[in-house]
Write an enzyme that holds these catalytic residues in place. Structure first.
Site, PDB file in Angstrom:
ATOM      1  CD  GLU A 175      -7.314   3.112   0.002  1.00  0.00           C
ATOM      2  OE1 GLU A 175      -7.600   3.240  -1.200  1.00  0.00           O
ATOM      3  OE2 GLU A 175      -6.310   2.496   0.406  1.00  0.00           O
ATOM      4  CG  HIS A 192      -4.826  -0.917   4.012  1.00  0.00           C
ATOM      5  ND1 HIS A 192      -5.031  -0.476   2.717  1.00  0.00           N
ATOM      6  CD2 HIS A 192      -3.986  -0.016   4.582  1.00  0.00           C
ATOM      7  CE1 HIS A 192      -4.359   0.651   2.520  1.00  0.00           C
ATOM      8  NE2 HIS A 192      -3.718   0.945   3.639  1.00  0.00           N
ATOM      9  CG  ASN A 193      -7.065  -1.856  -0.381  1.00  0.00           C
ATOM     10  OD1 ASN A 193      -6.091  -1.594   0.307  1.00  0.00           O
ATOM     11  ND2 ASN A 193      -6.977  -2.085  -1.674  1.00  0.00           N
ATOM     12  CB  SER A 219      -0.916   0.039   1.228  1.00  0.00           C
ATOM     13  OG  SER A 219      -1.689   1.232   1.209  1.00  0.00           O
ATOM     14  CE  LYS A 233      -2.743  -2.724  -0.372  1.00  0.00           C
ATOM     15  NZ  LYS A 233      -3.758  -2.547  -1.395  1.00  0.00           N
TER      16      LYS A 233
END
Length: 470
Positions: free
Chosen positions: A189, A185-186, A128, A182
């Site tokens: 986001e 995490h997105n 990222s 990940k």
């Protein structure tokens, strides 16, 4: 002389990672399916650097020191398998492939098993930070066997973003753990970006701030402990960019139809599968879907009416309330993401360290923010914390600011300004703090029409009853 590291895929992220790796002392070989791309890279950005171009997959593999370490940066899905199938016959025991794309974690689980069963190694590594992060230090989330991670640790700890308490990389866990983290995490986001968009909508359309004033507000917010972050920083910057063609603020010329590449949707799907509530992230995904039906919304706007007008109270006070609502909603979004990681860790045996997940997001990545220090501290103090809302600091923050949060939502409703992620966050908070919800009626209905049974408040959990409703 053989190179110590290899990279396949010279799109912008691949190029930037190659330059990052070389700059940190690791001679690198590169390969791209298109020879022109390799030649252009060597003639420009890689000129004079310890980068070896190769033009066949065989030449690429032969150019690497053993055990070989190969990072592939190609589109997720079938292209990853295609590249792996080209590589595998050429590799020897102990050689390693690292997938640095946004692969679905179940694909990574499969690839780890396939590779390790033949004596090869495989790492699924979330990366990222976008183009800038790839070049100057991303946040890295590698998963696979711990032994495989130890082999690349000297490299990834050098190329990752560096923050006050170390490099923004750690061993995440077995199998697809790196890509799972990940993915979440997105998802966080997505939530973050939607919440910021709603704050912008309120400031622009409820009190009529100009692009200059919007810049000033977001720049000031970026100096605070609560909201200092990469996304707030770039938002402030966006409002200063003027369009060369029209002279208008560029943001006003950009079509209001947001794209998505799938990681937000995957986060929603896995949350539903695991039975974890992530309403803010779901609202963010839904908001992008609604934005995409632009022509339909334009047509509807001519037929469906609603409230009009501006906020008539103290504008400066309202700006502060929007800031408080944004922070409270942001806490809820992160609480949902961390709760999902905790459940996945338990279900899939990842043994995730949530404090470390927060720590490696402090630099390099898109959601990097000062308040991640507080999340790390919360999980360091109580690794079994069931929800971030119960951490003393976050609990007190919301208790102190919830009146402002509620007032912002009431104002939005009165003015007809949609705030789906703000609303979902407050609903999450209000639902989580309630000791009794109306789902007793839901259970009565289910038992009435389908004999699905129910539990009673005056008997132990797990003991089920059925009523004769007729």
């Amino acid at each position: 002389m053989a190179q110590s590291f290899g990279l396949i895929g010279l799109a912008v992220m691949g190029e930037n990672l190659a330059l990052n790796i070389e700059r940190n002392g690791f001679p690198i070989a590169v390969y791209n399916r298109s020879r022109d791309k390799t030649d252009a890279f060597m003639a420009n950005r890689a000129g004079g650097k310890n980068v070896k171009p190769t033009y066949t997959i065989e030449e690429f593999v032969e150019s690497l020191d053993r055990p070989r370490k190969i990072l592939i940066m190609v589109k997720a899905g079938a292209p990853v398998d295609a590249v792996m199938n080209q590589l595998k016959p050429l590799l020897q025991e102990g050689d390693m492939i690292i997938d640095g794309g946004n692969s679905l974690y179940t694909d990574t689980e499969r690839r780890v098993k396939e590779m390790e069963s033949t004596g090869l190694r495989f790492i699924g590594m979330g990366v990222s930070g976008g183009e800038e992060g790839a070049l100057n230090g991303p946040s890295l989330m590698p998963g696979g066997t711990e032994a495989a991670y130890k082999e690349i640790e000297p490299i990834v700890t050098k190329i990752a973003a560096q923050v006050d308490d170390g490099p923004c990389v750690t061993y995440i866990g077995k199998g697809g753990a790196g890509h799972y983290v990940k993915m979440v995490h997105n998802g966080i986001e997505y939530g973050d970006m939607q919440l910021i968009a709603e704050a912008y909508d309120l400031l622009k359309n409820a009190i009529g701030l100009s692009h200059t004033q919007l810049h000033e507000v977001f720049a000031e917010w970026n100096t605070t402990d609560e909201l200092d972050s990469f996304l707030i920083e770039i938002t402030a910057s966006i409002f200063t960019k003027m369009d060369d063609e029209t002279g208008l603020p560029l943001v006003d010329v950009i079509l209001d139809a947001a794209g998505q590449k799938g990681t937000g949707r995957w986060t929603v799907e896995t949350a539903l599968d695991l039975g974890v509530s992530i309403p803010t992230i779901i609202a963010a995904v839904n908001a992008r879907i609604m934005s995409s039906i632009k022509e339909e919304r334009v047509a509807a706007s001519k037929e469906l009416t609603g409230p009009t007008g501006k906020y008539e109270g103290d504008a400066a006070a309202f700006i502060t309330k929007v800031r408080d609502a944004l922070y409270c909603s942001k806490i809820c979004s992160y609480a949902q993401g961390m709760a999902l990681l905790a459940k996945a860790s338990q279900e899939f045996g990842y043994d995730l360290n949530l404090g470390e997940c927060a720590r490696i997001w402090k630099g390099g990545c898109i959601i990097r923010a000062r308040f991640l220090n507080k999340i790390k501290q919360a999980f360091d103090e109580n690794p079994q914390l069931p929800n971030l809302l119960l951490a003393p600091e976050f609990k007190q923050t919301i208790l102190d600011r919830q009146d402002a949060w509620r007032e912002v939502l009431m104002t939005a409703a009165k003015l007809g300004i949609p705030v789906p992620a703000f609303s979902a966050s407050l609903d999450y908070f209000d639902t989580y703090r309630r000791d009794r919800l109306p789902q007793n009626l839901t259970q009565a209905q289910r038992d009435y029409f389908g004999a699905h049974t129910y539990e009673r408040t005056d008997k132990p959990r797990g003991e089920f009853s059925h009523a004769d409703w007729f």
